[in-house]
Design a protein around this motif. Sequence first.
Motif, PDB file in Angstrom:
ATOM      1  N   ILE A 348       0.822  -1.210   0.000  1.00 14.31           N
ATOM      2  CA  ILE A 348       0.000   0.000   0.000  1.00 14.31           C
ATOM      3  C   ILE A 348       0.855   1.260   0.000  1.00 14.31           C
ATOM      4  O   ILE A 348       0.435   2.308  -0.491  1.00 14.31           O
ATOM      5  CB  ILE A 348      -0.970  -0.002   1.212  1.00 14.31           C
ATOM      6  N   GLU A 349       2.098   1.174   0.516  1.00 12.08           N
ATOM      7  CA  GLU A 349       2.959   2.358   0.590  1.00 12.08           C
ATOM      8  C   GLU A 349       3.287   2.929  -0.783  1.00 12.08           C
ATOM      9  O   GLU A 349       3.677   4.098  -0.901  1.00 12.08           O
ATOM     10  CB  GLU A 349       4.240   2.042   1.355  1.00 12.08           C
ATOM     11  N   CYS A 350       3.116   2.116  -1.837  1.00  8.28           N
ATOM     12  CA  CYS A 350       3.391   2.598  -3.191  1.00  8.28           C
ATOM     13  C   CYS A 350       2.401   3.683  -3.616  1.00  8.28           C
ATOM     14  O   CYS A 350       2.641   4.381  -4.605  1.00  8.28           O
ATOM     15  CB  CYS A 350       3.336   1.453  -4.191  1.00  8.28           C
ATOM     16  N   ALA A 351       1.287   3.794  -2.905  1.00 11.16           N
ATOM     17  CA  ALA A 351       0.275   4.794  -3.259  1.00 11.16           C
ATOM     18  C   ALA A 351       0.388   6.054  -2.409  1.00 11.16           C
ATOM     19  O   ALA A 351      -0.507   6.895  -2.432  1.00 11.16           O
ATOM     20  CB  ALA A 351      -1.118   4.191  -3.115  1.00 11.16           C
ATOM     21  N   GLN A 352       1.465   6.217  -1.681  1.00 11.20           N
ATOM     22  CA  GLN A 352       1.642   7.417  -0.851  1.00 11.20           C
ATOM     23  C   GLN A 352       1.730   8.687  -1.699  1.00 11.20           C
ATOM     24  O   GLN A 352       1.168   9.728  -1.334  1.00 11.20           O
ATOM     25  CB  GLN A 352       2.907   7.292  -0.004  1.00 11.20           C
ATOM     26  N   CYS A 353       2.425   8.602  -2.828  1.00 12.31           N
ATOM     27  CA  CYS A 353       2.670   9.799  -3.644  1.00 12.31           C
ATOM     28  C   CYS A 353       1.817   9.858  -4.901  1.00 12.31           C
ATOM     29  O   CYS A 353       1.688  10.916  -5.523  1.00 12.31           O
ATOM     30  CB  CYS A 353       4.144   9.868  -4.042  1.00 12.31           C
ATOM     31  N   HIS A 354       1.278   8.711  -5.348  1.00 13.29           N
ATOM     32  CA  HIS A 354       0.488   8.654  -6.580  1.00 13.29           C
ATOM     33  C   HIS A 354      -0.292   7.346  -6.562  1.00 13.29           C
ATOM     34  O   HIS A 354      -0.038   6.474  -5.722  1.00 13.29           O
ATOM     35  CB  HIS A 354       1.396   8.693  -7.812  1.00 13.29           C
ATOM     36  N   LYS A 364      -6.021   8.221  -3.018  1.00 10.83           N
ATOM     37  CA  LYS A 364      -7.124   8.477  -2.094  1.00 10.83           C
ATOM     38  C   LYS A 364      -7.321   7.283  -1.162  1.00 10.83           C
ATOM     39  O   LYS A 364      -7.499   7.453   0.054  1.00 10.83           O
ATOM     40  CB  LYS A 364      -8.406   8.758  -2.876  1.00 10.83           C
ATOM     41  N   ASP A 365      -7.255   6.061  -1.701  1.00 14.03           N
ATOM     42  CA  ASP A 365      -7.363   4.857  -0.863  1.00 14.03           C
ATOM     43  C   ASP A 365      -6.295   4.866   0.219  1.00 14.03           C
ATOM     44  O   ASP A 365      -6.551   4.505   1.377  1.00 14.03           O
ATOM     45  CB  ASP A 365      -7.190   3.590  -1.715  1.00 14.03           C
ATOM     46  N   TYR A 366      -5.083   5.244  -0.174  1.00 15.20           N
ATOM     47  CA  TYR A 366      -3.965   5.237   0.777  1.00 15.20           C
ATOM     48  C   TYR A 366      -4.251   6.166   1.954  1.00 15.20           C
ATOM     49  O   TYR A 366      -4.098   5.773   3.119  1.00 15.20           O
ATOM     50  CB  TYR A 366      -2.663   5.648   0.095  1.00 15.20           C
ATOM     51  N   TYR A 367      -4.663   7.387   1.671  1.00 17.69           N
ATOM     52  CA  TYR A 367      -4.858   8.353   2.767  1.00 17.69           C
ATOM     53  C   TYR A 367      -6.117   8.079   3.559  1.00 17.69           C
ATOM     54  O   TYR A 367      -6.219   8.478   4.729  1.00 17.69           O
ATOM     55  CB  TYR A 367      -4.790   9.778   2.222  1.00 17.69           C
ATOM     56  N   TYR A 433      -5.932  14.703   5.054  1.00 20.12           N
ATOM     57  CA  TYR A 433      -5.969  15.153   3.668  1.00 20.12           C
ATOM     58  C   TYR A 433      -5.064  14.280   2.806  1.00 20.12           C
ATOM     59  O   TYR A 433      -4.068  13.725   3.280  1.00 20.12           O
ATOM     60  CB  TYR A 433      -5.494  16.605   3.552  1.00 20.12           C
ATOM     61  N   ILE A 434      -5.395  14.181   1.536  1.00 22.48           N
ATOM     62  CA  ILE A 434      -4.446  13.609   0.580  1.00 22.48           C
ATOM     63  C   ILE A 434      -3.274  14.580   0.494  1.00 22.48           C
ATOM     64  O   ILE A 434      -3.466  15.786   0.343  1.00 22.48           O
ATOM     65  CB  ILE A 434      -5.097  13.441  -0.809  1.00 22.48           C
ATOM     66  N   LEU A 435      -2.069  14.064   0.633  1.00 19.47           N
ATOM     67  CA  LEU A 435      -0.875  14.905   0.568  1.00 19.47           C
ATOM     68  C   LEU A 435      -0.297  14.858  -0.842  1.00 19.47           C
ATOM     69  O   LEU A 435       0.052  13.775  -1.338  1.00 19.47           O
ATOM     70  CB  LEU A 435       0.164  14.434   1.588  1.00 19.47           C
ATOM     71  N   LYS A 436      -0.224  15.989  -1.487  1.00 18.74           N
ATOM     72  CA  LYS A 436       0.331  16.042  -2.843  1.00 18.74           C
ATOM     73  C   LYS A 436       1.765  15.534  -2.835  1.00 18.74           C
ATOM     74  O   LYS A 436       2.585  15.981  -2.044  1.00 18.74           O
ATOM     75  CB  LYS A 436       0.303  17.479  -3.371  1.00 18.74           C
ATOM     76  N   ARG A 437       2.026  14.550  -3.705  1.00 16.03           N
ATOM     77  CA  ARG A 437       3.348  13.934  -3.836  1.00 16.03           C
ATOM     78  C   ARG A 437       3.817  13.329  -2.508  1.00 16.03           C
ATOM     79  O   ARG A 437       5.004  13.090  -2.311  1.00 16.03           O
ATOM     80  CB  ARG A 437       4.388  14.945  -4.351  1.00 16.03           C
TER      81      ARG A 437
END
Length: 780
Positions: A348-354, A364-367, A433-437
């Motif tokens: 799941i960590e692969c979706a932290q930035c995108h 969005k799922d990640y955050y 919040y979703i964090l950009k990048r």
Amino acid sequence: MFNSDCFFRSRLLWIGAGFSALLLAATVGCNNKNGSAESMPDVVSYNFNIRPILSDKCFACHGPDANKRQAHLRLDIAESAYAPLTETKGAYAIVPGKPEQSELFKRISSQDPTYQMPTPESHLGLLNEHEVALFKKWIKQGAKYERHWAFIAPKKAPVPKVKDEKWPKNELDNFIMAKMEQKGLSPNEEADKERLLKRVSFDLTGLPPSIQMMDDFLNDKSPNAYEKVVDRLMQNTAYGEKMAQHWLDVARYSDSYGYQDDNIRSQWPWRDWVIHAFNENLPYDKFLTWQIAGDMLPDANKEQILATGFFRNHKYTEEGGVIPEEYRIEYILDKTKTYGKGIMGITIECAQCHDHKYDPFSQKDYYELFAFFNNTKEKGYEGDVSTSKPAKNPLMQITQEDRQKLLSFINYKDTNALTVSVMGELDTARKTYILKRGVYDAPSVEVQPTAVAAIMKYDTTKFQRNRLGLAEWTIDRNNPLTARVFVNQMWQEVFGRGLVKTTGDFGMQGELPSHPELLDWLAIDFMEHGWDIKRLMKQMVMSATYRQSTKTTDQKQGIDPENVYLSHGPRNRLTAEFVRDMVLSSSGLLVRTIGGPSVKPYQPKGLWEAASSGRGVLATYQQDHGDALYRRGMYTFIKLTVPPPSMIVFDASNRDQCEVKRLKTNTPLQALIMLNDPTVLEASRVLAQKLEAEPGSATDKINKAFRLIICRKATDAEMKILQSYYDDQLQEFKQKKLDAQKTLNVGEFHKNDRLEQNSLASLMKTISAIYNMEEAITKS
């Protein structure tokens, strides 16, 4: 004659064994792949037959990576594969039911290099006849796409029937044998009693069997003799220690904070709880619930709150001048990754930035998952090393009264209170919040706590939007991952390789299960029987699959070089901590105290100091003495910036992040540790002292040492070599070519000067040679 040259040559053989095995596997495996004819399944599966070929040959140009995609074609999703091709008018990549009209099939079966796919210039290689036939049959059958196998709830398939009905001892064996029969393999005979006892003793307790246990098992002729041994081992408190070892890797347990000054922390009471939980056979659903949200349970007690220390084992900064919010976010990122990898088996960590490039996880799922952990009371920075405490807020105090009652499993003789970092929720929910990048100070869209929908829907009428709700979602019987991931980890612990080889990645880039029906059967059976961990472990070690001898043949190596299909028993090196435990236990040095603070055994001088800032109580290495020198490997103090060197050499986790699978290497440094480590040399001396004080000949003493270390009786040939080596060394000492006092002057355990020193030193060197046999540190 057995001499030093022979001994060192044997060490080189041990060091080179890993490379030789890899070379053999590469050569034989290649020949097998080119030479064998594979059977065509009745129903061609997208997940198990088609997608692996697409991933290997097609996704580089027609997969999820938009930056590399060609012809606007995605073959990983049905909508695109069925749609009209934008660059070939009137054509479709796949026409369900009609391979002859499907551009994909026409191109993979074409011999025209200007038309065929993959193209020659891609260097991906053409599909072979079997692969082309698979695609043809799949398209004829409707070219049905499927959700990723791991995100579909498991189903309990019927136990398969096998030709040899006498071999299976439980249901696991039927699944294993059915696959063997498909591959043209047959199982081995059962291992001899001595080797089997050693294997199961290490797998269930991490310790070698005693000579008394060996003799009892050898003399027990009853049909359930082996089962009695298994039950006895599982009742031993060492079982909890063995089981906890893997979980400490998952939980990234350490005794220091990691960053900068890397100061001391006091999370070891949580480790005591993990050992206790395994010994008490706490069901896995409760084991997880308490660690995820024990503090949020109704009327939560201190044991349930202590369990949440699981999420507080990550690194913490104590450096002045940092931006607290940056590090607070880092801590939540770590919790999210640990939950994803350690419990759910996803990246799941692969979706932290995108958005995840391969799995159906959006940013969005990640955050939304991140949000469950974002409401903790902890801060990003509490103070520098001079003012910090051994536990960070939120924390729990453990009093002497607690230790006398509910928390009696905590091993602490001091009357002072202990402090442990645990989880704790804010009274008012913190917005996420979703964090950009993925940057801590770049918030964008607000999200609510929600688990990953691609795995299983998060029904908010059933699950609260907090950690307790996440825990309930995690252990829900319809969750497709939780039970699968855990039984796979336990299979890996026992057999050396999971049914899914990529233990921490059940996603689309992970390996397919070697025995999918068995994995699902085990997962459901585990849940149906109350998530009973001891029962699961007993099933595995009682199986005929597990009991096989480790012998192999050229034919088996040719078909299955990695023993994926388990046509012979598992033969794996002991993990780092259990190498130490074997040495201490067989020599009689091991102090069997359960739990308590970590200890600092022998370590090379100056190692800590070279990597230290010079501040804090861990600036210099203060070696322990007495009993503390002889504790099990799991209690060795782990400083994150300087992990224990002898264990790191044997591939121990450095504990700076969640690990579910350790590397396996063979290096010269491992041989040097076994030859020169003070613990091994001291163990050799102490065992020699004990044996020298007993009546009997040198041959008797060497024989007993061999049994204690190798866990079987030596052959005549082995005894001849060892006796010769002993005699040679004795002459060297008597002639003063070697110095007995210098040889014996190792370690702090008391020396017996009343014994004859030359024979004692000779026996010590012979025992050291036995410790350096490859078999000594192998579950055979």
